[in-house]
Motif scaffolding. Structure first.
Motif, short mmCIF file in Angstrom:
data_model
loop_
_atom_site.label_atom_id
_atom_site.label_comp_id
_atom_site.label_asym_id
_atom_site.label_seq_id
_atom_site.Cartn_x
_atom_site.Cartn_y
_atom_site.Cartn_z
N GLU A 1 1.95 11.03 3.77
CA GLU A 1 1.89 11.77 5.03
C GLU A 1 2.67 13.06 4.86
O GLU A 1 3.90 13.06 4.78
CB GLU A 1 2.48 10.94 6.17
CG GLU A 1 1.59 9.78 6.60
CD GLU A 1 2.08 9.14 7.89
OE1 GLU A 1 3.07 9.64 8.45
OE2 GLU A 1 1.47 8.14 8.33
N PHE B 1 -3.71 2.37 -3.49
CA PHE B 1 -3.53 3.80 -3.22
C PHE B 1 -4.90 4.45 -3.16
O PHE B 1 -5.70 4.33 -4.08
CB PHE B 1 -2.67 4.45 -4.30
CG PHE B 1 -2.46 5.92 -4.11
CD1 PHE B 1 -1.81 6.41 -2.98
CD2 PHE B 1 -2.93 6.83 -5.06
CE1 PHE B 1 -1.61 7.77 -2.80
CE2 PHE B 1 -2.73 8.19 -4.89
CZ PHE B 1 -2.07 8.67 -3.76
N GLU B 2 -5.17 5.10 -2.04
CA GLU B 2 -6.44 5.81 -1.83
C GLU B 2 -7.64 4.90 -2.09
O GLU B 2 -8.62 5.29 -2.72
CB GLU B 2 -6.50 7.06 -2.71
CG GLU B 2 -5.45 8.10 -2.33
CD GLU B 2 -5.57 9.38 -3.15
OE1 GLU B 2 -6.20 9.33 -4.24
OE2 GLU B 2 -5.04 10.41 -2.71
N VAL C 1 6.06 10.17 0.92
CA VAL C 1 5.36 9.03 0.35
C VAL C 1 6.11 7.78 0.78
O VAL C 1 7.33 7.71 0.62
CB VAL C 1 5.32 9.10 -1.20
CG1 VAL C 1 4.60 7.88 -1.76
CG2 VAL C 1 4.62 10.37 -1.66
N TYR C 2 5.41 6.82 1.37
CA TYR C 2 6.11 5.62 1.78
C TYR C 2 5.29 4.37 1.47
O TYR C 2 4.08 4.44 1.23
CB TYR C 2 6.48 5.66 3.26
CG TYR C 2 5.33 5.61 4.23
CD1 TYR C 2 4.89 4.41 4.77
CD2 TYR C 2 4.69 6.79 4.62
CE1 TYR C 2 3.84 4.38 5.66
CE2 TYR C 2 3.63 6.76 5.52
CZ TYR C 2 3.21 5.54 6.03
OH TYR C 2 2.15 5.51 6.92
N THR D 1 0.85 -1.19 0.00
CA THR D 1 0.00 0.00 0.00
C THR D 1 0.89 1.24 0.00
O THR D 1 1.93 1.27 0.66
CB THR D 1 -0.91 0.03 1.24
OG1 THR D 1 -1.68 -1.17 1.28
CG2 THR D 1 -1.84 1.23 1.23
N GLU E 1 4.01 0.51 2.41
CA GLU E 1 3.73 -0.43 3.50
C GLU E 1 3.41 -1.80 2.89
O GLU E 1 2.37 -1.97 2.24
CB GLU E 1 2.55 0.03 4.33
CG GLU E 1 2.21 -0.93 5.47
CD GLU E 1 0.95 -0.52 6.21
OE1 GLU E 1 0.56 -1.26 7.13
OE2 GLU E 1 0.35 0.52 5.87
N HIS F 1 1.19 5.12 1.04
CA HIS F 1 0.62 6.12 1.94
C HIS F 1 1.30 7.47 1.72
O HIS F 1 2.49 7.54 1.39
CB HIS F 1 0.81 5.70 3.40
CG HIS F 1 0.08 4.44 3.77
ND1 HIS F 1 -1.28 4.40 3.98
CD2 HIS F 1 0.53 3.17 3.98
CE1 HIS F 1 -1.64 3.17 4.29
NE2 HIS F 1 -0.56 2.41 4.30
#
Length: 403
Positions: A221, A319-320, A225-226, A217, A228, A219
């Motif tokens: 923040e 994503f989203e 952008v990272y 996924t 997971e 994310h």
């Protein structure tokens, strides 16, 4: 001396089997990997797999999506062990009409791609080798010939190649005489020709469905952008009695698979990080994608281009709340260095905003793009319109007038 040589051959064979297994696992999608793990656990008494709760949820939700026939062609290319030219093959696939036929001028295509005739023919042959049989044929006769060749109906294919071009009208009896065949053999070959379709059977590809399980996924923040990784579960190898030599093969198989799976996951995350780094603004601000090719990622990561292709084929990210193929983050560069994604979006926007009674010609679109700092030839505009499924100015204008 003889015993040492036998031992060396056995070690080489084990290494080869391990490498083959590693390549197989590398190409697997997450759904395919789960199936392989389940099959291994059923056959191997010394390996256990405990699925994570998260992954079970992904599987229960299904994420079943229809696969378009063009997506299926890309997937076949990426999972094929043969190397291919991604630029030329992608161009051919995107230029196919709604019936799966390649009807554009080959000379213009070669000039546009700035490639040799041999490279073009080699790439076209690769695309034509994909399913369904007859895909990327340049005419109906070639479509039937491709189907016959796939079925290994060599005599029927030979007859169509030699006598199906309409150069001279011959009776079946005369064809049989020239070929040294009986009338019955000619009739049987004709029946096989008639059994073929004039167009590729695209319905087979569009009916396929695929369970989409993302590997990771993405994310956002703040300005970061990272990635997971999705928790796949825990693969555990049980201890075997040391004195039982007959069970060692199970133990080795379990270790080979676990090593291959760990290598797959590590390689995927390394490559994904390189791609996300290039496309960071796409995830932060929904900007158009930056130019990014397999070769770019290979150079940045240090992996061979074929390894990059195998690893990223059939892999997905979330994503989203939506799931996307990783290959969708690759965008080829135009001759001017601009990303193809930027040009496609700009053309789409310009045509949406044009006067419906005076639609832009390809040259006018070319001029409009130049004002935006996007440099592309008029011939390329024609190709991009086809990728977007947009008619020419004359047809857009005629449709708008009647509306």
């Amino acid at each position: 001396m003889h015993q040492k040589m036998i031992q060396k051959q056995t070690q080489t064979q084990q290494l080869s089997l391990s490498q083959q297994r590693s390549l197989e696992v590398l190409r697997m999608s997450e759904a395919q990997l789960q199936d392989a793990i389940k099959e291994l656990c059923e056959q191997n008494p010394f390996i256990e797999y405990h699925q994570s709760k998260d992954l079970n949820e992904w599987i229960e939700e299904g994420f079943v999506a229809p696969v378009s026939w063009k997506e299926d062609l890309y997937r076949q290319l990426n999972t094929n062990e043969e190397t291919f030219d991604p630029t030329i093959c992608s161009f051919i696939i995107e230029t196919l009409n709604e019936k799966g036929m390649f009807m554009d001028s080959e000379e213009e295509s070669i000039a546009y791609l700035n490639c040799s005739e041999d490279r073009w023919k080699g790439s076209l042959k690769q695309v034509q080798s994909l399913d369904p049989a007859g895909i990327a044929a340049r005419n109906q006769s070639e479509c039937i010939i491709l189907q016959l060749d796939r079925k290994k109906e060599t005599f029927a294919s030979h007859l169509l190649k030699k006598y199906g071009q309409g150069k001279e009208l011959l009776s079946w009896k005369e064809i049989a005489r020239r070929e040294g065949a009986t009338l019955k053999e000619i009739e049987e070959a004709l029946d096989k020709i008639r059994a073929c379709s004039l167009y590729p059977n695209l319905q087979e590809a569009t009916e396929k469905e695929e369970i989409l399980i993302p590997d990771f996924t993405i994310h956002v923040e703040g300005a970061d952008v990272y990635i997971e990784p999705i928790q796949q579960g825990q693969l555990q190898i049980l201890n075997i009695p040391k004195e039982n030599k007959n069970l060692k093969s199970y133990f080795q198989e379990a270790h080979f698979f676990m090593d291959a799976m760990n290598k797959r996951n590590r390689t995927l995350l390394i490559l994904a990080n390189e791609i996300i780094s290039i496309q960071k603004n796409h995830f932060l601000f929904h900007d158009e994608l930056e130019p990014c090719t397999l070769q770019d990622i290979a150079q940045k990561s240090g992996f061979h281009e074929s390894t990059v292709s195998r690893t990223l084929s059939n892999k997905y990210y979330q994503f989203e709340g939506n799931i996307y193929p990783i290959k969708g983050l690759f965008v080829s560069k135009t001759k001017g260095g601009t990303s193809q994604d930027s040009i496609l979006k700009a053309i789409q926007t310009l045509i949406e905003q044009e006067d419906p009674h005076k639609p832009f010609s390809d040259q006018q679109l070319c001029d409009q793009l130049e004002e935006l700092g996007l440099y592309v030839s008029r011939r390329a505009i024609n190709k991009y319109r086809k990728i977007l499924g947009i008619e020419s100015a004359s047809k857009r204008g005629s449709v708008n007038i009647f509306v």
